[in-house]
Motif scaffolding. Structure first.
Motif, mmCIF file in Angstrom:
data_model
loop_
_atom_site.group_PDB
_atom_site.id
_atom_site.type_symbol
_atom_site.label_atom_id
_atom_site.label_comp_id
_atom_site.label_asym_id
_atom_site.label_seq_id
_atom_site.Cartn_x
_atom_site.Cartn_y
_atom_site.Cartn_z
ATOM 1 N N PHE A 15 0.174 1.143 -4.876
ATOM 2 C CA PHE A 15 -0.149 0.114 -3.880
ATOM 3 C C PHE A 15 -1.111 -0.935 -4.446
ATOM 4 O O PHE A 15 -1.046 -2.096 -4.048
ATOM 5 C CB PHE A 15 -0.671 0.744 -2.581
ATOM 6 C CG PHE A 15 0.454 1.316 -1.753
ATOM 7 C CD1 PHE A 15 1.366 0.475 -1.128
ATOM 8 C CD2 PHE A 15 0.627 2.678 -1.615
ATOM 9 C CE1 PHE A 15 2.429 0.983 -0.384
ATOM 10 C CE2 PHE A 15 1.686 3.193 -0.872
ATOM 11 C CZ PHE A 15 2.584 2.347 -0.258
ATOM 12 N N TRP A 22 1.697 -8.718 -1.588
ATOM 13 C CA TRP A 22 2.040 -8.075 -0.307
ATOM 14 C C TRP A 22 2.283 -9.091 0.801
ATOM 15 O O TRP A 22 3.270 -9.009 1.539
ATOM 16 C CB TRP A 22 0.917 -7.117 0.107
ATOM 17 C CG TRP A 22 1.317 -6.205 1.213
ATOM 18 C CD1 TRP A 22 0.941 -6.294 2.523
ATOM 19 C CD2 TRP A 22 2.205 -5.082 1.121
ATOM 20 N NE1 TRP A 22 1.530 -5.290 3.256
ATOM 21 C CE2 TRP A 22 2.315 -4.533 2.404
ATOM 22 C CE3 TRP A 22 2.926 -4.507 0.076
ATOM 23 C CZ2 TRP A 22 3.109 -3.424 2.682
ATOM 24 C CZ3 TRP A 22 3.713 -3.397 0.343
ATOM 25 C CH2 TRP A 22 3.794 -2.878 1.634
ATOM 26 N N GLY A 53 -4.662 2.756 6.694
ATOM 27 C CA GLY A 53 -3.583 2.260 5.826
ATOM 28 C C GLY A 53 -3.376 0.788 6.134
ATOM 29 O O GLY A 53 -2.251 0.313 6.281
ATOM 30 N N ASP A 77 -8.120 2.000 3.676
ATOM 31 C CA ASP A 77 -6.919 2.130 2.840
ATOM 32 C C ASP A 77 -7.317 2.835 1.548
ATOM 33 O O ASP A 77 -8.462 2.716 1.109
ATOM 34 C CB ASP A 77 -6.355 0.735 2.518
ATOM 35 C CG ASP A 77 -4.899 0.775 2.106
ATOM 36 O OD1 ASP A 77 -4.048 0.339 2.906
ATOM 37 O OD2 ASP A 77 -4.601 1.259 0.991
ATOM 38 N N ASP A 102 -9.203 7.788 2.622
ATOM 39 C CA ASP A 102 -7.922 8.501 2.673
ATOM 40 C C ASP A 102 -7.751 9.136 4.057
ATOM 41 O O ASP A 102 -8.668 9.801 4.554
ATOM 42 C CB ASP A 102 -7.952 9.570 1.569
ATOM 43 C CG ASP A 102 -6.766 10.517 1.639
ATOM 44 O OD1 ASP A 102 -5.781 10.204 2.350
ATOM 45 O OD2 ASP A 102 -6.822 11.567 0.976
ATOM 46 N N GLY A 103 -6.565 8.943 4.636
ATOM 47 C CA GLY A 103 -6.277 9.483 5.966
ATOM 48 C C GLY A 103 -6.445 10.989 6.073
ATOM 49 O O GLY A 103 -6.681 11.509 7.168
ATOM 50 N N PHE A 119 -0.073 1.767 11.066
ATOM 51 C CA PHE A 119 1.040 0.815 11.032
ATOM 52 C C PHE A 119 1.686 0.851 9.639
ATOM 53 O O PHE A 119 1.036 0.531 8.639
ATOM 54 C CB PHE A 119 0.522 -0.591 11.363
ATOM 55 C CG PHE A 119 1.579 -1.659 11.321
ATOM 56 C CD1 PHE A 119 2.809 -1.480 11.957
ATOM 57 C CD2 PHE A 119 1.360 -2.851 10.634
ATOM 58 C CE1 PHE A 119 3.793 -2.468 11.914
ATOM 59 C CE2 PHE A 119 2.330 -3.851 10.594
ATOM 60 C CZ PHE A 119 3.548 -3.648 11.232
ATOM 61 N N ARG A 120 2.932 1.266 9.607
ATOM 62 C CA ARG A 120 3.739 1.293 8.379
ATOM 63 C C ARG A 120 3.067 2.141 7.288
ATOM 64 O O ARG A 120 3.125 1.808 6.108
ATOM 65 C CB ARG A 120 3.974 -0.137 7.857
ATOM 66 C CG ARG A 120 4.595 -1.052 8.915
ATOM 67 C CD ARG A 120 5.255 -2.263 8.330
ATOM 68 N NE ARG A 120 4.401 -3.097 7.519
ATOM 69 C CZ ARG A 120 4.813 -4.167 6.855
ATOM 70 N NH1 ARG A 120 6.081 -4.504 6.894
ATOM 71 N NH2 ARG A 120 3.971 -4.897 6.153
ATOM 72 N N VAL A 121 2.443 3.237 7.690
ATOM 73 C CA VAL A 121 1.765 4.078 6.692
ATOM 74 C C VAL A 121 2.170 5.544 6.773
ATOM 75 O O VAL A 121 2.091 6.269 5.780
ATOM 76 C CB VAL A 121 0.220 3.943 6.816
ATOM 77 C CG1 VAL A 121 -0.304 4.432 8.131
ATOM 78 C CG2 VAL A 121 -0.481 4.672 5.683
#
Ligand code: SAM
Length: 206
Positions: A15, A22, A53, A77, A102-103, A119-121
């Motif tokens: 990423f 992006w 994220g 993120d 980190d999630g 969202f989108r993660v």
């Protein structure tokens, strides 16, 4: 743990590489769709908000516009390059703060947030249950968890398969099944919507 860290490092690099370009891939149509989703589909949410994220921070204007007071925003993120872009946007908007996180191990105390956006993660999380548990831990009672994509699980999984490299096998379950995992972790499911252009699970932390 070693293989977890290796995967995480590889994902960070992946990423980091994408961060520069992006926003060029972010189509105006997506903005219009987010406007419709935030104004018509999402439940009311209050801050503080965590955008987990966050990438370059594409959700910032929507959270700022639609979040109810106090709507302080934290953008997190794993990619430092994404965070650097998000920081620029945050400074320009004079709204929100950014950090690397980190999630799976959120760097926050319990019950800090009124809402967590993913969202989108979600497909990128190695251990989805662990992330849902972390979201539960950092959410206040009655806080909202919002998992959102602008396509269905089949389209998303296919996109990753085609992209190859580290995301090739990063999949998401159908929304109806993912909502089952969320419900198992002491959330009340509010809304589950899925079609080829939308994936939305919203849940309230019990
Ligand atoms: C597909 S991008 C979406 C970025 C942004 N939400 C958007 O829609 O433009 C996925 C993002 O999730 C981040 N990410 C991946 N795994 C993560 C993790 N375990 N914890 C936090 N962020 C993660 C990536 O670095 C990347 O910026």
């Amino acid at each position: 743990m070693d293989s977890f860290m290796n995967t995480l490092n590889a994902k960070q690099s992946f990423f980091d590489e994408l961060a520069g370009g992006w926003d060029h891939g972010w189509q105006p149509e997506n903005r219009q769709r987010l406007e419709e989703i935030f104004s018509g589909l999402l439940p009311e949410f209050r801050g503080p908000v965590l955008d987990l994220g966050c990438g370059t921070g594409v959700l910032l204007p929507f959270i700022k516009k639609y979040g109810r007071d106090p709507h302080f925003l934290v953008q997190a993120d794993i990619s430092m390059q994404m965070i650097r872009s998000a920081e620029k946007q945050s400074r320009a908007a004079q709204y929100g703060t950014c950090l690397q996180g980190d999630g799976h191990f959120l760097p926050f105390r319990e019950a800090q947030f009124g809402a967590v956006f993913c969202f989108r993660v979600f497909p990128h999380f190695f251990d989805k249950t662990a992330v849902i548990q972390e979201c539960h831990r950092v959410l206040q009672p009655h806080g909202q968890l919002i998992i959102l994509h602008l396509m269905g699980h089949r389209e998303l999984n296919e996109m990753h398969r085609r992209a190859g490299r580290i995301v090739e096998n990063e999949h998401i379950l159908p929304a109806a099944e993912l909502s089952g995992l969320v419900a198992n972790e002491r959330f009340r499911i509010n809304e589950v919507l899925e079609n080829s252009r939308l994936y939305l699970v919203t849940a309230v932390r019990l």
